[in-house]
Design a protein around this motif. Structure first.
Motif, PDB file in Angstrom:
ATOM      1  N   SER A 304       0.816  -1.208   0.000  1.00 34.49           N
ATOM      2  CA  SER A 304       0.000   0.000   0.000  1.00 34.49           C
ATOM      3  C   SER A 304       0.854   1.264   0.000  1.00 34.49           C
ATOM      4  N   TRP A 308       1.387   3.924  -3.103  1.00 36.35           N
ATOM      5  CA  TRP A 308       0.939   5.311  -2.929  1.00 36.35           C
ATOM      6  C   TRP A 308       2.052   6.282  -3.282  1.00 36.35           C
ATOM      7  N   CYS A 367      -6.015   5.179   3.826  1.00 36.26           N
ATOM      8  CA  CYS A 367      -6.768   6.421   3.577  1.00 36.26           C
ATOM      9  C   CYS A 367      -5.943   7.430   2.780  1.00 36.26           C
ATOM     10  N   LEU A 370      -6.768   6.523  -0.527  1.00 36.20           N
ATOM     11  CA  LEU A 370      -8.159   6.890  -0.788  1.00 36.20           C
ATOM     12  C   LEU A 370      -8.292   8.355  -1.186  1.00 36.20           C
ATOM     13  N   ALA A 373      -7.469   8.613  -4.664  1.00 36.35           N
ATOM     14  CA  ALA A 373      -8.440   7.899  -5.491  1.00 36.35           C
ATOM     15  C   ALA A 373      -9.662   8.767  -5.785  1.00 36.35           C
ATOM     16  N   VAL A 374      -9.942   9.718  -4.902  1.00 32.66           N
ATOM     17  CA  VAL A 374     -11.108  10.599  -5.100  1.00 32.66           C
ATOM     18  C   VAL A 374     -10.684  12.054  -5.292  1.00 32.66           C
ATOM     19  N   THR A 438      -0.710  -2.531  -8.999  1.00 31.74           N
ATOM     20  CA  THR A 438      -1.243  -1.188  -9.298  1.00 31.74           C
ATOM     21  C   THR A 438      -0.827  -0.724 -10.689  1.00 31.74           C
ATOM     22  N   ARG A 474      -6.215   7.487 -10.391  1.00 31.44           N
ATOM     23  CA  ARG A 474      -7.209   7.209  -9.349  1.00 31.44           C
ATOM     24  C   ARG A 474      -7.407   5.701  -9.165  1.00 31.44           C
ATOM     25  N   ALA A 475      -7.454   4.967 -10.260  1.00 30.94           N
ATOM     26  CA  ALA A 475      -7.647   3.521 -10.172  1.00 30.94           C
ATOM     27  C   ALA A 475      -6.468   2.856  -9.449  1.00 30.94           C
ATOM     28  N   TRP A 478      -6.797   3.331  -5.797  1.00 31.08           N
ATOM     29  CA  TRP A 478      -7.784   2.434  -5.193  1.00 31.08           C
ATOM     30  C   TRP A 478      -7.125   1.098  -4.835  1.00 31.08           C
ATOM     31  N   PHE A 481      -5.256   1.605  -1.633  1.00 28.31           N
ATOM     32  CA  PHE A 481      -6.222   1.624  -0.529  1.00 28.31           C
ATOM     33  C   PHE A 481      -6.617   0.210  -0.123  1.00 28.31           C
ATOM     34  N   ALA A 482      -6.865  -0.650  -1.091  1.00 27.32           N
ATOM     35  CA  ALA A 482      -7.285  -2.023  -0.792  1.00 27.32           C
ATOM     36  C   ALA A 482      -6.206  -2.788  -0.045  1.00 27.32           C
TER      37      ALA A 482
END
Length: 559
Positions: A304, A308, A367, A370, A373-374, A438, A474-475, A478, A481-482
């Protein structure tokens, strides 16, 4: 010199030297990463090959950890430490003078051998120098703080040197070489002389070392090269390397299990071809399998966190077209928070159950992904980028500091570097796995969204429309985040009964009582050996002391 006889300044010197080694290892990777666009332009390297400047270092440093950890335990952690920092410094200097892509990649690969030696040796040195106590908690937390500080050196100073100095990216490698010299001198004078553990079979399982190293190299290479292969992970040689790598790892585990059973059941004499196992398979079952849980949490946390960081850097430099310095500035909060996180660990690891620290940390890292991602590109940096940088390192620092403390607590004296290497190996594998998955998500999304807009993307994806690039970033986030949330789920389900892994005042009192009892037993044991005129009984006695210490620490973890 025993740990209880060491002065405060001597303790600070050891902790500082080991922390500097961690900074070196991280800075060696991050400085090269932020300089990639400049290196590509200077040496005329195509974009899809630039990753090997970073991957070559990570490949060798990650795949040789178990062997180097075992060698450190058997032949001296100080020797392996000094050899490691020397490798980092010498080959960093060579990388700074490189004139072509192949030379730079090769030197970076050799430089990574130093990273593989330094980290497990440092963990073993700290575990040996500081018995279970509050000082050990501080030492491990400080060592973990070397990661964000190394990231700061690589990203901030490396980015500034790349943009503002005449040698540009070469200055970063020269800086690493200078810091390596400082670490070598510090290690030479501050680290205690290596202790030879009597009764330990010092033969090295070279066949097992070959199996695990080759298996990890094939897997990590395939994961790193798969996204840029002609048919990505459907490419024939990528599939073959992945299958061969996993087969070698399975054979390695079977071989290690055979050697472990043989040495538990057989007499003192063994065949030359059956040395002690490089890694006991049962190490994964320590503390009712919680060792395995900690190792897999480290795997997913680094999947993760590194995903990121990788995609955030590319987002700033390739999507927003920011310079290395402006990109570096946006990661400053990450380094500051990283140091604060390790102060928190040092204070609370002896007071708060470890499950709270790990769940909080892994959720925070998730997060961070996340938020990207948004992300709303029209919003200022302070709305998404800043809070993401602040919380991104919670997981890495909480998991590393508390995880390595837990691993050290349930490991024997003569295997501290090996178990530390095992923990670090899982983080390296997690990094490769997270970036590979990713990258698949990013590439597939980029291609799909570009086709919707009527654009056929080229091999590097540089002609993709900005809208498609944004959705791809963004994908990928995600996915980051997972990974983080899966690590948090593992901790919440399986670490609830672990309790506190640090040491409180009551533990300090128990430690002193144990030391006094152990000292009396050893003095009595040595006298008996001297009276008998035989040295053969000394080694088993030390081995039994280590096993009894392991049992006591496992019981305390359970409590």
């Amino acid at each position: 010199m025993g740990a209880h006889e060491r002065s405060t300044w001597e303790s600070i010197a050891i902790i500082g030297t080991c922390t500097l080694s961690m900074m070196l290892t991280i800075a060696s990777s991050s400085a090269a990463s932020i300089s990639l666009p400049t290196i590509g332009r200077d040496l005329d390297i195509v974009e899809y090959n630039l990753q090997w400047i970073v991957s070559a270092f990570n490949l060798s440093s990650g795949c040789l950890l178990l062997l180097m950890g075992r060698l450190a335990d058997l032949y001296g952690r100080k020797h392996v430490f000094l050899l490691g920092v020397a490798f980092i410094g010498i080959f960093s200097l060579g990388a700074g003078f490189s004139q072509d892509e192949i030379t730079l990649d090769v030197l970076r690969g050799i430089q990574g051998i130093g990273g593989a030696a330094v980290i497990p040796a440092s963990l073993g040195i700290l575990a040996h120098s500081f018995p279970p106590s509050r000082t050990r908690s501080i030492a491990f937390a400080t060592f973990a703080a070397g990661a964000p500080m190394g990231g700061a050196i690589g990203n901030i100073i490396g980015g500034a040197l790349t943009q503002l100095t005449k040698p540009t990216w070469r200055s970063s490698f020269f800086l690493i070489a200078g810091l390596s010299l400082a670490a070598f001198v510090g290690g030479l004078f501050s680290i205690d002389k290596d202790v030879a553990y009597e009764g330990i079979d010092r033969r090295v399982d070279w066949f097992g070392a070959f199996l695990v190293t080759a298996g990890l190299v094939f897997i990590c290479f395939a994961l790193s090269d798969g996204p840029i292969a002609p048919k990505e992970f459907k490419t024939g040689y990528i599939i073959a390397l992945l299958v061969l790598g996993f087969v070698l790892l399975i054979v390695f585990l079977v071989w290690q299990g055979y050697l472990e059973r043989l040495h538990e059941d057989a007499d003192d004499t063994h065949n030359w071809w059956t040395p002690p196992p490089l890694m006991k398979v049962t190490v994964w079952t320590r503390s009712n399998w919680r060792m395995a849980v900690i190792l897999w949490i480290a795997f997913f946390e680094w999947s993760s966190f590194q995903a990121w960081q990788f995609w955030a850097q590319l987002y700033y430099q390739n999507y927003l077209n920011l310079s290395p310095v402006l990109t570096m500035i946006r990661f400053i909060p990450m380094s500051v928070t990283g140091c604060i996180c390790n102060i928190i660990v040092a204070i609370f690891v002896g007071r708060v159950p470890v499950v709270y620290l790990i769940v909080l940390g892994t959720t925070a890292t998730a997060c961070a992904g996340l938020l990207y991602a948004v992300i709303d590109t029209s919003s200022p940096y302070w709305a998404f980028g800043f809070p993401s940088s602040v919380i991104s390192v919670f997981g890495a620092d909480f998991v590393f500091a508390s995880g390595t403390l837990f691993v050290a607590k349930i490991s024997l004296l003569h295997e501290q570097s090996l178990t530390g290497a095992l923990f670090q190996t899982m983080t390296q594998l997690g990094t490769s796995f997270g970036l590979a998955i990713t990258t698949i998500i990013f590439n597939s999304t980029l291609k799909k969204e570009s086709e919707k807009l009527g654009v056929a993307v080229n091999l590097s994806g540089t002609n993709a429309p900005p809208a498609a690039q944004l959705k791809a970033y963004r994908a990928a986030m995600w996915g980051a985040f997972a990974f983080g949330m899966f690590g948090a789920l593992l901790a919440a389900l399986f670490l609830r009964s672990v309790g506190i892994v640090g040491h409180s005042d009551e533990d300090e009192r128990m430690l002193k009582e144990d030391e006094e009892t152990s000292r009396d037993e050893k003095e009595k044991g040595v006298a008996e050996v001297d009276d008998a005129g035989s040295e053969r009984t000394r080694a088993p006695r030390l081995s039994e002391d280590s096993k009894r210490g392991e049992k006591q620490t496992e019981q305390r973890v359970e409590e």
